[in-house]
Design a protein around this motif. Structure first.
Motif, PDB file in Angstrom:
ATOM      1  N   SER A 186       0.834  -1.201   0.000  1.00 15.86           N
ATOM      2  CA  SER A 186       0.000   0.000   0.000  1.00 15.86           C
ATOM      3  C   SER A 186       0.870   1.253   0.000  1.00 15.86           C
ATOM      4  CB  SER A 186      -0.947   0.003   1.200  1.00 15.86           C
ATOM      5  OG  SER A 186      -0.224   0.084   2.389  1.00 15.86           O
ATOM      6  N   PHE A 187       2.079   1.147   0.615  1.00  6.59           N
ATOM      7  CA  PHE A 187       2.958   2.315   0.582  1.00  6.59           C
ATOM      8  C   PHE A 187       3.460   2.582  -0.833  1.00  6.59           C
ATOM      9  CE2 PHE A 187       7.106   4.383   0.902  1.00  6.59           C
ATOM     10  CZ  PHE A 187       6.723   5.518   1.596  1.00  6.59           C
TER      11      PHE A 187
ATOM     12  N   LEU B 231       2.013   1.758  -3.522  1.00  4.85           N
ATOM     13  CA  LEU B 231       0.894   2.220  -4.342  1.00  4.85           C
ATOM     14  C   LEU B 231       0.491   3.654  -3.999  1.00  4.85           C
ATOM     15  CD1 LEU B 231      -1.368  -0.938  -4.481  1.00  4.85           C
ATOM     16  CD2 LEU B 231       0.003   0.036  -6.309  1.00  4.85           C
ATOM     17  N   GLY B 232       1.178   4.245  -2.994  1.00  2.21           N
ATOM     18  CA  GLY B 232       0.918   5.637  -2.675  1.00  2.21           C
ATOM     19  C   GLY B 232      -0.276   5.866  -1.778  1.00  2.21           C
ATOM     20  N   GLU B 233      -0.728   4.821  -1.099  1.00  5.66           N
ATOM     21  CA  GLU B 233      -1.841   5.010  -0.173  1.00  5.66           C
ATOM     22  C   GLU B 233      -1.388   4.521   1.201  1.00  5.66           C
ATOM     23  OE1 GLU B 233      -4.120   0.918  -1.397  1.00  5.66           O
ATOM     24  OE2 GLU B 233      -4.237   2.638  -2.751  1.00  5.66           O
ATOM     25  N   GLY B 234      -2.207   4.765   2.208  1.00  6.66           N
ATOM     26  CA  GLY B 234      -1.937   4.178   3.518  1.00  6.66           C
ATOM     27  C   GLY B 234      -0.911   4.934   4.335  1.00  6.66           C
ATOM     28  N   ASP B 235      -0.097   4.161   5.076  1.00  4.66           N
ATOM     29  CA  ASP B 235       0.647   4.680   6.219  1.00  4.66           C
ATOM     30  C   ASP B 235       1.838   5.548   5.858  1.00  4.66           C
ATOM     31  OD1 ASP B 235      -0.830   3.756   8.277  1.00  4.66           O
ATOM     32  OD2 ASP B 235       0.167   1.805   8.357  1.00  4.66           O
ATOM     33  N   ASP B 236       2.415   6.120   6.925  1.00  4.42           N
ATOM     34  CA  ASP B 236       3.686   6.816   6.818  1.00  4.42           C
ATOM     35  C   ASP B 236       4.785   5.787   6.598  1.00  4.42           C
ATOM     36  OD1 ASP B 236       2.623   9.320   7.323  1.00  4.42           O
ATOM     37  OD2 ASP B 236       2.676   8.988   9.482  1.00  4.42           O
TER      38      ASP B 236
END
Lengths: 99, 154
Positions: free
Chosen positions: A54-55, A57-62
């Motif tokens: 998800s990181f 893919l540019g979404e979600g968490d720090d």
């Protein structure tokens, strides 16, 4: 992990002294506990994987949360490896026993 | 898992400091913004941090058992930090005489944001260093956990 050596010893002592043996605690079998832990370990790995995905893919968490999740998964795996080493060691010790 | 509690604590601090840096970046980016959606110049934003509490022995997202559902302090343990709110700095805006500016009032004064660059820079250093400190704690925790795996080896 539940080891019943203590309660077994207590039951034995009671029997030796002629008293009523205290009931032996019926814990989960070791194989089930192990399986539970392995599933937990797998969950951590899957979590780390999805965090990375998800990181990327540019979404979600720090980024630091991703790193921490990965670190957790790594540590859990190393703990599991250590447990496996101990189990294998114990097995080999027993299989080498002179009969 | 309970072993990773320290990691989560440091992680919450990293998130908090990152947010502090985000607000500083926003403050500096809007240093000369004279128009905002709510009218008037931009106002400096300051995040407020609060201790993050968790019920003792209860995993996050799990329903606590009845006996520890009270709000008594001993039922709670501190597990890091969280952001309570990001209020605006109540200080008055910076007044600059600039009659040419489209946002100037009748007397030619423009209200600029109450952002002080020097102060933001100092805050930025604090945020960066705090972040680094928490990364150090994180690494120390990790090394400690790894070290415990060496017990009995060799």
């Amino acid at each position: 992990m539940k080891v019943d050596i203590g309660s077994l010893a207590a039951a034995r002592m009671a029997r030796l002294q002629g008293g009523e043996p205290p009931p032996v605690e019926q814990g989960k079998p070791f194989s089930e506990v192990l399986l539970d832990r392995i599933n937990q370990l797998n969950d951590l790995q899957v979590k780390a994987n999805s965090a990375v995905t998800s990181f990327v893919l540019g979404e979600g968490d720090d980024l630091h949360q991703v790193m921490i999740t990965k670190e957790e998964a790594r540590l859990a795996l190393q703990y599991a490896m250590q447990v496996r080493n101990k189990v294998v060691e114990a097995y080999q010790e027993i299989s080498r026993m002179q009969l | 898992m309970k072993v990773f509690k320290t990691l989560a604590t440091s992680g919450s601090a990293l998130t908090a400091e990152k947010l502090r840096l985000d607000t500083i970046a926003n403050n500096l980016a809007n240093m000369n913004t004279t128009r905002t959606a709510e009218g008037g110049p931009y106002r400096r934003q300051v995040p407020i941090f609060i201790e993050r509490l968790q019920r003792v022995g209860v995993q996050p997202g799990e329903r606590p058992p009845v006996e520890i559902r009270s709000r008594a302090r001993h039922n709670w343990e501190s597990t890091g930090v969280r952001v309570l709110a990001i209020p605006q700095d109540p200080n008055p805006p910076r007044i600059v005489y600039d009659p040419e500016h489209p946002d100037a009032d009748e007397e030619g004064y423009v209200e600029y944001p109450n952002v002080d660059m020097v102060r933001e820079m100092v805050d930025m250093i604090t945020a960066t260093r705090s972040y680094e400190a928490n990364v150090t704690v994180l690494n120390a925790t990790k090394n400690m956990l790894l070290k415990s795996l060496e017990i009995g080896r060799g």
